[in-house]
Design an enzyme around this catalytic site. Structure first.
Site, short mmCIF file in Angstrom:
data_model
loop_
_atom_site.label_atom_id
_atom_site.label_comp_id
_atom_site.label_asym_id
_atom_site.label_seq_id
_atom_site.Cartn_x
_atom_site.Cartn_y
_atom_site.Cartn_z
CE LYS A 1 -2.29 1.54 3.54
NZ LYS A 1 -2.05 3.15 3.77
CG ASP B 1 -4.83 4.37 1.61
OD1 ASP B 1 -5.94 5.07 1.59
OD2 ASP B 1 -4.30 4.44 2.73
CE LYS C 1 -7.27 6.60 4.31
NZ LYS C 1 -5.80 6.31 4.24
CG ASP D 1 -11.14 18.19 -4.50
OD1 ASP D 1 -12.13 19.07 -4.69
OD2 ASP D 1 -9.94 18.63 -4.46
CB THR E 1 -9.64 2.01 11.59
OG1 THR E 1 -8.34 2.45 10.76
CG2 THR E 1 -10.41 1.04 10.87
NE ARG F 1 1.14 2.89 13.01
CZ ARG F 1 0.42 3.78 13.63
NH1 ARG F 1 0.79 4.62 14.31
NH2 ARG F 1 -1.01 3.74 13.17
#
Ligand code: C5P
Length: 247
Positions: free
Chosen positions: A38, A65, A67, A70, A129, A224
């Protein structure tokens, strides 16, 4: 999208680095253990489309990714550009952009792709999330994360979007509401630590890889817990094994 039944195909590793050299070195070190990589706003802001080109050359698919959120015309242009990048298999927008924006994005992701050729799949982010009910209320979003995420998933589906990014807590309800073919991608995944506790970082709605798969996720996104692990290969392998045992 080619279907690879190996459990690793469900694992997407978030390359949240700000240098392409570091990201590429890291990606090479785990590429045989994961499905996709990603590329998000951090790496894309510093390295741009070159990051997609070089990481895609490793042979894993790319989830771009960014996102997009607009006006419909701008989002359509961005999605068209993303879909034209070789190796991009997943691209996303924010469902909170509304139906006109979602429809424009869904049209753009198919435009320009030759008939019969595979196109990237379009996802819509439901509720981040990292957000809980308090943060949702702060920003004027009503209802619980579950109710809101299901409604946004249904709206996205109606507008021609292929799937959603949502937390594991919402995956089951989204699967029920949107059917088997609707893609569900879940970040906020945290393997259980040996102590039995889970390190959350800034994620509020977390779950283990096995919980994610059992709840109906097609893909899990992990950053992470793998990229900041002492032994990233071992961390990735543990997650792939957990996916395998949950399937
Ligand atoms: O490090 P961690 O596993 O928390 O990374 C999760 C990744 O998934 C990050 O790159 C984050 O931008 C992304 N993401 C998320 N929640 C969403 C959509 C994407 O955490 N709703």
């Amino acid at each position: 999208m080619t279907f690879d039944a190996h459990p690793r195909s469900s694992l997407i590793v978030a390359l949240d680095f700000d240098s392409l050299t570091t990201a590429l070195k890291f990606a090479k070190s785990v590429s045989d253990l994961v499905g996709m990589f990603k590329i998000g706003s951090q790496l894309f802001t510093s390295a741009g489309p070159e990051a997609v080109k070089q990481i895609a050359a490793l042979g894993n698919g790319i989830f771009l990714d960014l996102k997009y959120h607009d006006i419909p015309n701008t989002v359509a242009g961005a999605v068209l550009g993303a879909a034209a990048m070789s190796g991009v298999q997943l691209v996303n927008v924010h469902s909170l952009g509304g139906s006109a924006m979602l429809r424009a994005a869904a049209q753009a992701v198919s435009a320009g792709v030759p008939m019969g050729a595979d196109r990237p799949r379009l996802l819509a982010v439901t509720i981040l999330t990292s957000m809980d009910q308090k943060t949702m209320r702060e920003t004027g979003i009503g209802g619980s994360p579950l109710t809101r995420a299901v409604k946004l998933a249904q709206l996205s589906k109606k507008c021609g979007v292929d799937g959603v990014v949502a937390s594991v807590q919402e995956a089951r309800a989204i699967r029920k509401a949107c059917g088997r073919d609707f893609l569900i991608v879940t970040p906020g995944v945290r393997p259980a630590e040996k102590s039995g506790e889970r390190k959350k970082d800034d994620q509020e709605r977390t779950a283990t890889p096995a919980q994610a798969i059992k709840a109906g996720s097609d893909y899990i996104v992990v950053g992470r817990p793998i990229i900041a692990a002492e032994d990233p290969r071992a961390a990735a392998q543990v997650i792939v094994d957990e996916i395998a045992s949950a399937k």
